[in-house]
Write a protein that holds these residues in place. Structure first.
Motif, PDB file in Angstrom:
ATOM      1  N   THR A 103       9.518  12.074 -10.284  1.00 27.99           N
ATOM      2  CA  THR A 103       9.504  13.117  -9.270  1.00 27.99           C
ATOM      3  C   THR A 103       8.788  14.398  -9.446  1.00 27.99           C
ATOM      4  OG1 THR A 103      11.851  12.100  -9.003  1.00 27.99           O
ATOM      5  CG2 THR A 103      11.199  14.628  -8.217  1.00 27.99           C
ATOM      6  N   PHE A 104       8.675  14.871 -10.626  1.00 23.85           N
ATOM      7  CA  PHE A 104       7.620  15.934 -11.036  1.00 23.85           C
ATOM      8  C   PHE A 104       6.362  15.629 -10.882  1.00 23.85           C
ATOM      9  CE2 PHE A 104       5.053  17.972 -14.301  1.00 23.85           C
ATOM     10  CZ  PHE A 104       5.206  19.168 -13.962  1.00 23.85           C
ATOM     11  N   PHE A 105       6.038  14.350 -11.338  1.00 20.20           N
ATOM     12  CA  PHE A 105       4.405  14.034 -11.016  1.00 20.20           C
ATOM     13  C   PHE A 105       4.134  14.124  -9.537  1.00 20.20           C
ATOM     14  CE2 PHE A 105       3.674  13.295 -15.215  1.00 20.20           C
ATOM     15  CZ  PHE A 105       2.364  12.970 -15.588  1.00 20.20           C
ATOM     16  N   GLN A 106       5.049  13.524  -8.866  1.00 15.99           N
ATOM     17  CA  GLN A 106       4.980  13.492  -7.124  1.00 15.99           C
ATOM     18  C   GLN A 106       4.896  14.650  -6.684  1.00 15.99           C
ATOM     19  OE1 GLN A 106       3.474  12.057  -4.619  1.00 15.99           O
ATOM     20  NE2 GLN A 106       4.400  10.301  -4.955  1.00 15.99           N
ATOM     21  N   LYS A 107       5.620  15.798  -6.982  1.00 18.54           N
ATOM     22  CA  LYS A 107       5.682  17.175  -6.794  1.00 18.54           C
ATOM     23  C   LYS A 107       4.241  17.752  -6.975  1.00 18.54           C
ATOM     24  CE  LYS A 107      10.516  18.279  -7.002  1.00 18.54           C
ATOM     25  NZ  LYS A 107      11.403  19.188  -7.564  1.00 18.54           N
ATOM     26  N   ILE A 108       3.796  17.475  -8.222  1.00 24.64           N
ATOM     27  CA  ILE A 108       2.399  18.180  -8.694  1.00 24.64           C
ATOM     28  C   ILE A 108       1.455  17.619  -7.855  1.00 24.64           C
ATOM     29  CG2 ILE A 108       0.785  18.187 -10.686  1.00 24.64           C
ATOM     30  CD1 ILE A 108       2.890  20.469 -10.742  1.00 24.64           C
ATOM     31  N   ILE A 140       7.818  18.018  -0.532  1.00 25.13           N
ATOM     32  CA  ILE A 140       8.109  18.614  -1.646  1.00 25.13           C
ATOM     33  C   ILE A 140       9.535  19.001  -1.837  1.00 25.13           C
ATOM     34  CG2 ILE A 140       7.624  20.632  -3.516  1.00 25.13           C
ATOM     35  CD1 ILE A 140       4.773  20.125  -2.586  1.00 25.13           C
ATOM     36  N   LEU A 141       9.930  19.606  -0.843  1.00 27.34           N
ATOM     37  CA  LEU A 141      11.235  20.208  -0.717  1.00 27.34           C
ATOM     38  C   LEU A 141      12.236  18.903  -0.512  1.00 27.34           C
ATOM     39  CD1 LEU A 141      10.797  23.313   1.480  1.00 27.34           C
ATOM     40  CD2 LEU A 141      11.254  23.182  -1.074  1.00 27.34           C
ATOM     41  N   LYS A 142      11.647  17.905   0.182  1.00 25.50           N
ATOM     42  CA  LYS A 142      12.571  16.808   0.298  1.00 25.50           C
ATOM     43  C   LYS A 142      12.913  16.125  -1.140  1.00 25.50           C
ATOM     44  CE  LYS A 142      11.495  14.088   3.602  1.00 25.50           C
ATOM     45  NZ  LYS A 142      10.892  12.849   4.484  1.00 25.50           N
ATOM     46  N   LEU A 143      11.884  16.036  -1.859  1.00 19.55           N
ATOM     47  CA  LEU A 143      11.893  15.548  -3.369  1.00 19.55           C
ATOM     48  C   LEU A 143      13.067  16.202  -4.214  1.00 19.55           C
ATOM     49  CD1 LEU A 143       8.299  14.593  -3.970  1.00 19.55           C
ATOM     50  CD2 LEU A 143      10.230  13.168  -3.907  1.00 19.55           C
ATOM     51  N   LYS A 144      12.836  17.498  -3.787  1.00 22.75           N
ATOM     52  CA  LYS A 144      13.826  18.637  -4.482  1.00 22.75           C
ATOM     53  C   LYS A 144      15.316  18.188  -4.139  1.00 22.75           C
ATOM     54  CE  LYS A 144      14.850  23.533  -5.007  1.00 22.75           C
ATOM     55  NZ  LYS A 144      16.367  23.614  -4.445  1.00 22.75           N
ATOM     56  N   ASN A 145      15.415  18.218  -2.760  1.00 20.80           N
ATOM     57  CA  ASN A 145      16.788  17.743  -2.223  1.00 20.80           C
ATOM     58  C   ASN A 145      17.365  16.597  -2.817  1.00 20.80           C
ATOM     59  OD1 ASN A 145      16.834  20.177  -0.728  1.00 20.80           O
ATOM     60  ND2 ASN A 145      16.033  19.274   0.888  1.00 20.80           N
ATOM     61  N   GLU A 146      16.406  15.449  -2.876  1.00 19.15           N
ATOM     62  CA  GLU A 146      16.798  14.279  -3.737  1.00 19.15           C
ATOM     63  C   GLU A 146      17.257  14.121  -4.880  1.00 19.15           C
ATOM     64  OE1 GLU A 146      13.578  11.699  -3.123  1.00 19.15           O
ATOM     65  OE2 GLU A 146      13.615  11.641  -0.746  1.00 19.15           O
ATOM     66  N   GLU A 147      16.657  15.463  -5.529  1.00 17.18           N
ATOM     67  CA  GLU A 147      17.157  15.397  -7.061  1.00 17.18           C
ATOM     68  C   GLU A 147      18.556  16.113  -7.175  1.00 17.18           C
ATOM     69  OE1 GLU A 147      13.457  16.619  -9.946  1.00 17.18           O
ATOM     70  OE2 GLU A 147      13.822  17.965  -8.336  1.00 17.18           O
ATOM     71  N   GLU A 148      18.809  16.699  -6.114  1.00 14.68           N
ATOM     72  CA  GLU A 148      20.137  17.426  -6.246  1.00 14.68           C
ATOM     73  C   GLU A 148      21.371  16.907  -5.575  1.00 14.68           C
ATOM     74  OE1 GLU A 148      18.982  21.170  -3.889  1.00 14.68           O
ATOM     75  OE2 GLU A 148      18.003  21.993  -5.765  1.00 14.68           O
TER      76      GLU A 148
END
Length: 215
Positions: free
Chosen positions: A179-184, A206-214
């Motif tokens: 997930t971090f690599f995809q955001k970067i 990117i914000l969608k990835l953040k929401n998925e993490e949470e």
């Protein structure tokens, strides 16, 4: 240089049966897997990502489509980087560097990879990230100018994305850092964006990835 008569992925996906599509896509998965097997697990300092982030941020602020929504992206990535271990363990070795589906030519009996690209870190994880840039985030669809069956192509990409996720989630480095690599990865595209629509799309993903993490 050889001349190859081939189809780009959208045309191939529209014209061929799904079993043929899956057969060719499995070659991409095998390419990534083989490169993982040939790689060495190495220590990578967190500072490498800190410096890359700061360089991108500096260039991005100069982009005419810079807007206050990017502050959320900055905050999110800075938090991610601060939470990384000081030393990351990653497979380092051969990778394509820009393994989006738009850089794959589809033929009857094989695929051809084009436009290899140097990356700031040479890891097969980067190829998985770039592949999911298309299967999960549908990046190349934003750039396609011709008409196509959007419903069909999106369904196919969703199925292929689940296959990638299922295949590589067994690797510890993937579980820890994908997930971090995809955001970067999505963040790295932003300084080159030349229209507001694409910038908004990248922010949203990117914000969608953040929401998925949470969740």
């Amino acid at each position: 240089m050889d001349f190859v008569v081939a189809k780009e992925f959208i045309t191939f996906f529209e014209c061929y049966r799904f079993d043929s599509i899956l057969e060719k896509f499995n070659l991409l998965i095998h390419f990534c897997y083989t490169n993982i097997q040939k790689s060495k697990l190495c220590e990578v300092k967190r500072e490498l990502f800190e410096q890359k982030y700061l360089n991108i941020k500096e260039n991005l602020i100069k982009n005419k489509f810079y807007n206050f929504h990017l502050n959320h992206i900055f905050e999110n990535l800075e938090q991610d980087i601060s939470q990384l271990e000081k030393i990351l363990i990653l497979p380092l070795g051969r990778c394509h560097g820009d393994l989006t589906l738009s850089n794959v030519l589809f033929l009857e009996n094989k695929i051809v990879l084009i436009d290899f690209l140097d990356s700031f870190i040479e890891t097969p994880l980067q190829d998985i990230v770039k592949l999911r840039q298309d299967t999960k985030h549908k990046w190349s669809l934003n750039l396609y100018k011709n008409s196509y069956d959007k419903t069909k192509i999106n369904i196919i990409l969703d199925i292929l994305d689940k296959k990638v996720e299922q295949y590589f989630k067994t690797f510890d480095f993937y579980k820890s850092y994908y997930t971090f690599f995809q955001k970067i990865n999505l963040f790295r595209i932003m300084p080159y964006v030349k229209n507001k629509k694409i910038m908004s799309y990248l922010i949203k993903e990117i914000l969608k990835l953040k929401n998925e993490e949470e969740q």
